[in-house]
Design an enzyme around this catalytic site. Structure first.
Site, PDB file in Angstrom:
ATOM      1  N   GLY A  94      32.226  10.268 -13.935  1.00 52.69           N
ATOM      2  CA  GLY A  94      31.717  11.511 -14.485  1.00 52.69           C
ATOM      3  C   GLY A  94      30.338  11.399 -15.089  1.00 52.69           C
ATOM      4  N   GLU A 102      35.064  15.413  -7.849  1.00 49.70           N
ATOM      5  CA  GLU A 102      35.300  14.060  -7.333  1.00 49.70           C
ATOM      6  C   GLU A 102      36.773  13.697  -7.372  1.00 49.70           C
ATOM      7  OE1 GLU A 102      32.752  11.903  -9.961  1.00 49.70           O
ATOM      8  OE2 GLU A 102      31.115  11.817  -8.515  1.00 49.70           O
ATOM      9  N   LYS A 120      29.269  -2.441 -13.204  1.00 51.05           N
ATOM     10  CA  LYS A 120      30.374  -1.483 -13.405  1.00 51.05           C
ATOM     11  C   LYS A 120      31.704  -2.117 -13.812  1.00 51.05           C
ATOM     12  CE  LYS A 120      27.460   1.709 -12.590  1.00 51.05           C
ATOM     13  NZ  LYS A 120      27.566   2.738 -11.559  1.00 51.05           N
TER      14      LYS A 120
HETATM   15  O1  DER Z   1      29.569  10.873 -11.885  1.00 50.19           O
HETATM   16  C1  DER Z   1      30.209  10.020 -11.235  1.00 50.19           C
HETATM   17  O2  DER Z   1      31.441   9.896 -11.288  1.00 50.19           O
HETATM   18  C2  DER Z   1      29.428   9.023 -10.442  1.00 50.19           C
HETATM   19  O3  DER Z   1      30.153   8.656  -9.301  1.00 50.19           O
HETATM   20  C3  DER Z   1      29.193   7.838 -11.352  1.00 50.19           C
HETATM   21  O4  DER Z   1      30.426   7.444 -11.832  1.00 50.19           O
HETATM   22  C4  DER Z   1      28.504   6.693 -10.653  1.00 50.19           C
HETATM   23  O5  DER Z   1      27.170   7.012 -10.596  1.00 50.19           O
HETATM   24  P1  DER Z   1      26.103   5.912 -10.159  1.00 50.19           P
HETATM   25  O6  DER Z   1      26.486   5.494  -8.756  1.00 50.19           O
HETATM   26  O7  DER Z   1      24.789   6.647 -10.214  1.00 50.19           O
HETATM   27  O8  DER Z   1      26.194   4.774 -11.141  1.00 50.19           O
END
Ligand code: DER
Length: 212
Positions: A94, A102, A120
């Site tokens: 998010g 999503e 991550k």
């Molecule tokens: O908003 C989301 O859920 C996106 O998928 C986030 O979790 C990941 O964003 P990034 O790939 O820019 O790090």
């Protein structure tokens, strides 16, 4: 830089899972932004649904076939990023304010693939946790949720108000259940392991693949 290369590596590995004729859910964020050109370049005849206007716009610019999600009842695969990935597969998502759409695309897909760089994975999820709130009764919902800040963003494509919950996430199942049962909260960014098939994590020049 290193994280960008890791995103590319994860995206390329995930793209190999997409076959001609598939219906594909496209997530939102910078890692998915790496995936789309790779996927488009393979010129597979795939039907896509997008989880945000940003993803839809980028996919369309790349010549990909994007359809509204309204009538699509199943997807072969969905690929998306994550903000945090716990060892047991719980995700925080998010960061890009698209977690409501999503999550619906993820739950619809036969396989939900997360692509991420090495920043991550975490040992324990920590906040802030993105949430989407109904505008109607917002004050009441905020009072009942407690520890929430609102983001300085326009309403979501579905008219929701985007905020972040700052409470503890060390018991994600209990927190997810409590939030999902809170009237006025449209959706939160905790994705349970049962929703996630695989996480593909770029680490340097390698990829770590976690199957749940
Ligand atoms: O908003 C989301 O859920 C996106 O998928 C986030 O979790 C990941 O964003 P990034 O790939 O820019 O790090």
């Amino acid at each position: 830089n290193q994280l960008q290369r890791e995103k590319e590596l994860a995206a390329k590995t995930a793209a190999d899972l997409v076959e001609a004729g598939m219906s594909v859910g496209l997530g939102t964020g910078t890692t998915v932004a790496c995936l789309l050109p790779i996927l488009a370049a393979r010129r597979l005849s795939i039907r896509c649904v997008a989880t945000s206007p940003q993803t839809e716009e980028l996919a369309r610019q790349l010549g990909m076939r994007v359809e509204p999600f309204t009538d699509v009842r199943s997807l072969d695969i969905a690929i998306d990023g994550a903000d945090q990935i716990a060892p047991d597969g719980w995700l925080v998502k998010g960061g890009g304010a698209a977690h409501t759409r999503e999550k619906l695309v993820a739950i619809t897909a036969a396989r939900f693939i997360v692509i991420a760089d090495s920043s991550k994975p975490v040992d324990i999820l920590n906040g802030p946790l993105p949430i989407e709130l109904l505008a109607f009764g917002l004050g009441s919902t905020l009072r009942r949720l407690g520890n929430v800040t609102l983001r300085n963003l326009p309403p979501s494509p579905d008219g929701g108000i985007i905020g972040d919950y700052h409470g503890p996430l060390d018991e994600p199942r209990a927190t997810a259940t409590w939030l999902s049962g809170t009237p006025g909260l449209i959706e939160h960014g905790l994705f349970p392991p049962e929703m996630v098939s695989t996480a593909i994590i770029g680490r340097g020049e390698q990829v770590e693949v976690r199957n749940y």
